[in-house]
Design an enzyme around this catalytic site. Structure first.
Site, PDB file in Angstrom:
ATOM      1  N   ALA A   1       0.836  -1.199   0.000  1.00 51.76           N
ATOM      2  CA  ALA A   1       0.000   0.000   0.000  1.00 51.76           C
ATOM      3  C   ALA A   1       0.872   1.250   0.000  1.00 51.76           C
ATOM      4  O   ALA A   1       1.997   1.235   0.507  1.00 51.76           O
ATOM      5  CB  ALA A   1      -0.920   0.013   1.220  1.00 51.76           C
ATOM      6  N   ASP A   2       0.329   2.316  -0.567  1.00 54.12           N
ATOM      7  CA  ASP A   2       1.038   3.592  -0.551  1.00 54.12           C
ATOM      8  C   ASP A   2       0.047   4.721  -0.771  1.00 54.12           C
ATOM      9  O   ASP A   2      -1.067   4.496  -1.242  1.00 54.12           O
ATOM     10  CB  ASP A   2       2.131   3.645  -1.616  1.00 54.12           C
ATOM     11  CG  ASP A   2       3.217   4.650  -1.260  1.00 54.12           C
ATOM     12  OD1 ASP A   2       3.084   5.814  -1.666  1.00 54.12           O
ATOM     13  OD2 ASP A   2       4.169   4.283  -0.563  1.00 54.12           O
ATOM     14  N   GLN A   3       0.463   5.929  -0.415  1.00 54.78           N
ATOM     15  CA  GLN A   3      -0.367   7.118  -0.565  1.00 54.78           C
ATOM     16  C   GLN A   3       0.411   8.246  -1.213  1.00 54.78           C
ATOM     17  O   GLN A   3       1.602   8.425  -0.963  1.00 54.78           O
ATOM     18  CB  GLN A   3      -0.855   7.619   0.797  1.00 54.78           C
ATOM     19  CG  GLN A   3      -2.036   6.891   1.382  1.00 54.78           C
ATOM     20  CD  GLN A   3      -2.509   7.538   2.671  1.00 54.78           C
ATOM     21  OE1 GLN A   3      -1.695   7.937   3.503  1.00 54.78           O
ATOM     22  NE2 GLN A   3      -3.806   7.625   2.854  1.00 54.78           N
TER      23      GLN A   3
END
Length: 210
Positions: A86-88
């Site tokens: 996951a990443d933002q």
């Protein structure tokens, strides 16, 4: 290297372990709260290199977040496990923002976002045996209120180094909530992991009970 022998919860199938390719305590807590047992291991990845590539090639913020999530999951090399990456990325009026490295940088970033609406591009992938099986991007919108400089000083003093741990320089699960006047979208995605789509994917892949 962490041992992949886990005691899965009754909601999980026992055949395949679940690994979170992240050192994020909140992402692991979200999975735990949802009744899942998983190991958490940060991926060894030069994120700045991939972000620079995205900038050079004109990738959208959502594309960059997705590429980072994929790279994190694939970097662990755990073919025996289902790996979550996951990443933002944060965008506001055409500008992209990274995690601030100092309190001064956090102050400058929050001043730039004050009174405006920004988007958190939150990407998540599930990989198995070196292949991406599923991917998803959520894009909640958050509007910061026009807080005073006095409040900003008090907020930064209260949060300390915590404000350097997120791309927005805030923790919505903490005092950072007071920065906002309106929030639209998936709360869990704001925290870093779009849970409902992810849980549906894990059911479809047979990781959890359907």
């Amino acid at each position: 290297m962490p041992d992949l022998v886990l005691k899965p919860t009754p909601l999980q199938n026992t055949a395949t372990p679940l690994v979170l390719a992240s050192g994020s305590a909140i992402r692991k807590q979200l999975l735990h709260n949802a009744g899942l047992s998983c190991l958490a291991e940060p991926a060894a990845l030069e994120e700045d290199v991939l972000k620079a590539e995205g900038l050079a090639q004109g990738w959208a913020a959502s594309t960059t977040a997705l590429r980072l999530a994929e790279a994190k999951a694939l970097a662990l090399h755990k073919p025996e496990a289902f790996v979550i990456g996951a990443d933002q990325m944060l965008s506001c009026e055409g500008m992209l923002y990274n995690k601030p490295e100092t309190q001064d940088a956090a102050r400058t970033q929050l001043q730039a976002l004050r009174g405006k609406t920004h988007i958190l591009h939150t990407a998540v992938v599930v990989c198995h045996k070196g292949a991406v099986l599923w991917q998803y991007v959520s894009e909640p919108k958050l509007t910061m209120r026009s807080f005073s400089d006095t409040f900003l000083d008090a907020y930064l003093q209260s949060e300390g180094a915590e404000c350097l741990c997120s791309v927005g320089a805030y923790r919505l699960e903490g005092p950072g909530l007071q920065l906002f006047e309106q929030i639209e979208g998936d709360y869990s995605a704001i925290l870093g992991l779009p849970l409902l789509p992810l849980l549906e994917a894990l059911r479809t892949l047979g990781v959890t009970l359907s």
